[in-house]
Scaffold this motif. Structure first.
Motif, PDB file in Angstrom:
ATOM      1  N   SER A  44      42.958  41.310  28.071  1.00  0.00           N
ATOM      2  CA  SER A  44      43.477  39.783  27.727  1.00  0.00           C
ATOM      3  C   SER A  44      44.858  39.921  27.906  1.00  0.00           C
ATOM      4  CB  SER A  44      43.359  39.456  26.239  1.00  0.00           C
ATOM      5  OG  SER A  44      44.136  40.460  25.541  1.00  0.00           O
ATOM      6  N   GLY A  45      45.597  38.705  28.511  1.00  0.00           N
ATOM      7  CA  GLY A  45      46.903  38.568  28.776  1.00  0.00           C
ATOM      8  C   GLY A  45      47.169  37.166  29.880  1.00  0.00           C
ATOM      9  N   THR A  46      48.397  37.067  30.214  1.00  0.00           N
ATOM     10  CA  THR A  46      48.725  35.974  30.981  1.00  0.00           C
ATOM     11  C   THR A  46      49.412  36.388  32.251  1.00  0.00           C
ATOM     12  OG1 THR A  46      49.033  34.608  28.975  1.00  0.00           O
ATOM     13  CG2 THR A  46      49.815  34.029  31.056  1.00  0.00           C
ATOM     14  N   ALA A  89      47.982  36.785  25.629  1.00  0.00           N
ATOM     15  CA  ALA A  89      47.691  35.436  26.131  1.00  0.00           C
ATOM     16  C   ALA A  89      48.464  34.265  25.652  1.00  0.00           C
ATOM     17  CB  ALA A  89      45.974  35.011  25.821  1.00  0.00           C
ATOM     18  N   LEU A  90      49.352  33.677  26.373  1.00  0.00           N
ATOM     19  CA  LEU A  90      50.236  32.725  25.938  1.00  0.00           C
ATOM     20  C   LEU A  90      49.799  31.285  25.316  1.00  0.00           C
ATOM     21  CD1 LEU A  90      52.964  32.824  28.754  1.00  0.00           C
ATOM     22  CD2 LEU A  90      52.796  34.290  26.635  1.00  0.00           C
ATOM     23  N   PHE A 115      47.697  32.006  34.880  1.00  0.00           N
ATOM     24  CA  PHE A 115      46.248  32.489  35.009  1.00  0.00           C
ATOM     25  C   PHE A 115      46.249  33.245  33.563  1.00  0.00           C
ATOM     26  CE2 PHE A 115      43.104  35.851  35.842  1.00  0.00           C
ATOM     27  CZ  PHE A 115      42.049  34.778  35.909  1.00  0.00           C
ATOM     28  N   ILE A 116      45.498  32.651  32.576  1.00  0.00           N
ATOM     29  CA  ILE A 116      45.276  33.340  31.390  1.00  0.00           C
ATOM     30  C   ILE A 116      43.742  33.911  31.213  1.00  0.00           C
ATOM     31  CG2 ILE A 116      45.430  32.847  28.891  1.00  0.00           C
ATOM     32  CD1 ILE A 116      47.483  30.801  29.570  1.00  0.00           C
ATOM     33  N   VAL A 117      43.490  34.892  30.608  1.00  0.00           N
ATOM     34  CA  VAL A 117      42.294  35.675  30.563  1.00  0.00           C
ATOM     35  C   VAL A 117      42.336  36.159  28.996  1.00  0.00           C
ATOM     36  CG1 VAL A 117      40.956  37.786  31.072  1.00  0.00           C
ATOM     37  CG2 VAL A 117      42.130  36.455  32.751  1.00  0.00           C
ATOM     38  N   ASP A 118      41.156  35.439  28.125  1.00  0.00           N
ATOM     39  CA  ASP A 118      41.154  36.095  26.788  1.00  0.00           C
ATOM     40  C   ASP A 118      40.367  37.243  26.603  1.00  0.00           C
ATOM     41  OD1 ASP A 118      38.557  35.326  26.992  1.00  0.00           O
ATOM     42  OD2 ASP A 118      38.704  33.476  25.893  1.00  0.00           O
ATOM     43  N   VAL A 119      40.176  37.973  25.408  1.00  0.00           N
ATOM     44  CA  VAL A 119      39.612  39.221  25.322  1.00  0.00           C
ATOM     45  C   VAL A 119      38.112  39.067  25.777  1.00  0.00           C
ATOM     46  CG1 VAL A 119      38.792  40.862  23.508  1.00  0.00           C
ATOM     47  CG2 VAL A 119      41.074  39.637  23.380  1.00  0.00           C
ATOM     48  N   GLU A 120      37.191  37.994  25.466  1.00  0.00           N
ATOM     49  CA  GLU A 120      35.959  37.983  25.821  1.00  0.00           C
ATOM     50  C   GLU A 120      35.735  37.763  27.342  1.00  0.00           C
ATOM     51  OE1 GLU A 120      33.348  38.343  23.790  1.00  0.00           O
ATOM     52  OE2 GLU A 120      34.903  38.803  22.268  1.00  0.00           O
ATOM     53  N   LYS A 123      36.268  41.212  28.887  1.00  0.00           N
ATOM     54  CA  LYS A 123      35.166  42.155  28.747  1.00  0.00           C
ATOM     55  C   LYS A 123      34.013  42.065  29.455  1.00  0.00           C
ATOM     56  CE  LYS A 123      36.268  43.579  23.607  1.00  0.00           C
ATOM     57  NZ  LYS A 123      35.659  43.291  22.442  1.00  0.00           N
ATOM     58  N   GLU A 124      33.680  40.548  29.540  1.00  0.00           N
ATOM     59  CA  GLU A 124      32.566  40.424  30.560  1.00  0.00           C
ATOM     60  C   GLU A 124      32.819  40.408  32.061  1.00  0.00           C
ATOM     61  OE1 GLU A 124      30.483  36.070  32.073  1.00  0.00           O
ATOM     62  OE2 GLU A 124      31.939  36.016  30.306  1.00  0.00           O
ATOM     63  N   GLN A 125      34.025  40.594  32.415  1.00  0.00           N
ATOM     64  CA  GLN A 125      34.497  40.710  33.690  1.00  0.00           C
ATOM     65  C   GLN A 125      34.179  42.222  33.991  1.00  0.00           C
ATOM     66  OE1 GLN A 125      37.235  37.304  35.644  1.00  0.00           O
ATOM     67  NE2 GLN A 125      38.368  38.973  34.433  1.00  0.00           N
TER      68      GLN A 125
END
Length: 303
Positions: A44-46, A89-90, A115-120, A123-125
């Protein structure tokens, strides 16, 4: 046709395999200790890519980001671009404030790609990347087993696993970022490596069809000759692709530098593993098979 080259790949393969095993062991130990440096594609992050209209001092950008108090980040500066990776994640409010303050304090003409990616999603990626690698390996096993035989399939997959682990371990040791382009590079490396391996295997199979194998030494000579007969093609191919990968690394943008670096590592490893791992493992498995010896036929006596 018998090769006139003097270097014996078979008799020196044990040394190369030992060195390969040591390198891989060190890499796996480091991988177990440090793990991988996942990019935001897998954690997760931005990601904030800022296109700037003027060159900014890196120290000023860092001071600005520290004042924002948005958590841990990494900054990569280029001539006309600032790439910022936040581990958190901002929120929409934080993102808007970051853009407004950056334009007010550093560059009023700056433009942003966020580009923001959350935890779920991360994990899916991760899961999809692993599935993709496993499906590719399974497809190669099936193809080589049908096209050749099971010994060739096992040897080819062992070489591919070595190439993939070699690149992964290097990225772990040097703490290079693992992201989706990295997975793409690993899949490309697998494709290149299996192509190089199939060229050698095809020549081994062709030579085996017409050779008179009476002893294990004959098998050694056959593998050596097959490698030498395909050596020019292998060298020309790897040099051609390597030049392209190096040019991408030197002249390409920041977004593809790690992809290019993974390709460089993998191309060298793929050429090496085809010769010193895939073909040698096939030879080892082939020697386990009893060699069929011709049965002498007694001449019939005339009455």
């Amino acid at each position: 046709m018998r090769s006139k080259r003097t270097f014996d790949f078979v008799h020196t393969s044990r040394r190369f395999l030992t060195v390969s095993a040591l390198i891989l062991l060190i890499g796996l130990v480091m991988l177990g200790i440090k793990g991988l440096n996942y990019g935001i594609d897998f954690s997760s992050g931005t990601s904030v890519d800022v296109t700037i209209s003027k060159k900014l001092e890196e120290s000023k950008v860092k001071s600005f980001l520290d004042e924002q108090k948005l958590g841990d980040y990494t900054l990569t500066s280029a001539e006309s671009r600032e790439s910022i990776r936040f581990k958190n994640a901002l929120t929409d409010v934080e993102e808007k404030k970051l853009k407004t303050d950056f334009q007010a304090q550093l560059d009023p003409d700056a433009s942003f790609e966020v580009f923001i990616v959350d935890v779920e999603i991360a994990k899916e990626q991760q899961r999809n990347a692993i599935i993709g690698l496993l499906v590719a390996s399974l497809g190669i096993i099936v193809y080589v087993s049908i096209r050749f035989e099971w010994r060739f399939a096992i040897s080819a997959v062992a070489a591919l696993l070595y190439d993939a682990l070699f690149v992964i371990c290097l990225f772990s040791i040097f703490r290079l970022e693992v992201n989706l382009p990295f997975i793409l590079a690993v899949l490309t490396i697998i494709g290149y490596s299996i192509n190089d391996t199939i060229v050698i295997f095809d020549r081994i199979r062709e030579n085996l069809r017409f050779a008179k194998i009476k002893s294990r030494e004959d098998l050694d000579r056959l593998v050596n000759d097959s490698i030498w007969q395909t050596m020019a093609r292998s060298i020309n191919t790897v040099i051609t692709v390597l030049i392209a990968a190096v040019c991408l690394f030197v002249f390409g943008g920041e977004s593809i530098k790690l992809f290019s670096l993974a390709m460089i590592f993998g191309l060298v490893s793929g050429a090496y593993s085809s010769i010193f791992i895939a073909s040698q493992l096939w030879l080892y498995l082939k020697k386990k098979q009893p060699i069929k010896k011709a049965v002498a036929v007694k001449p019939q006596s005339t009455p």
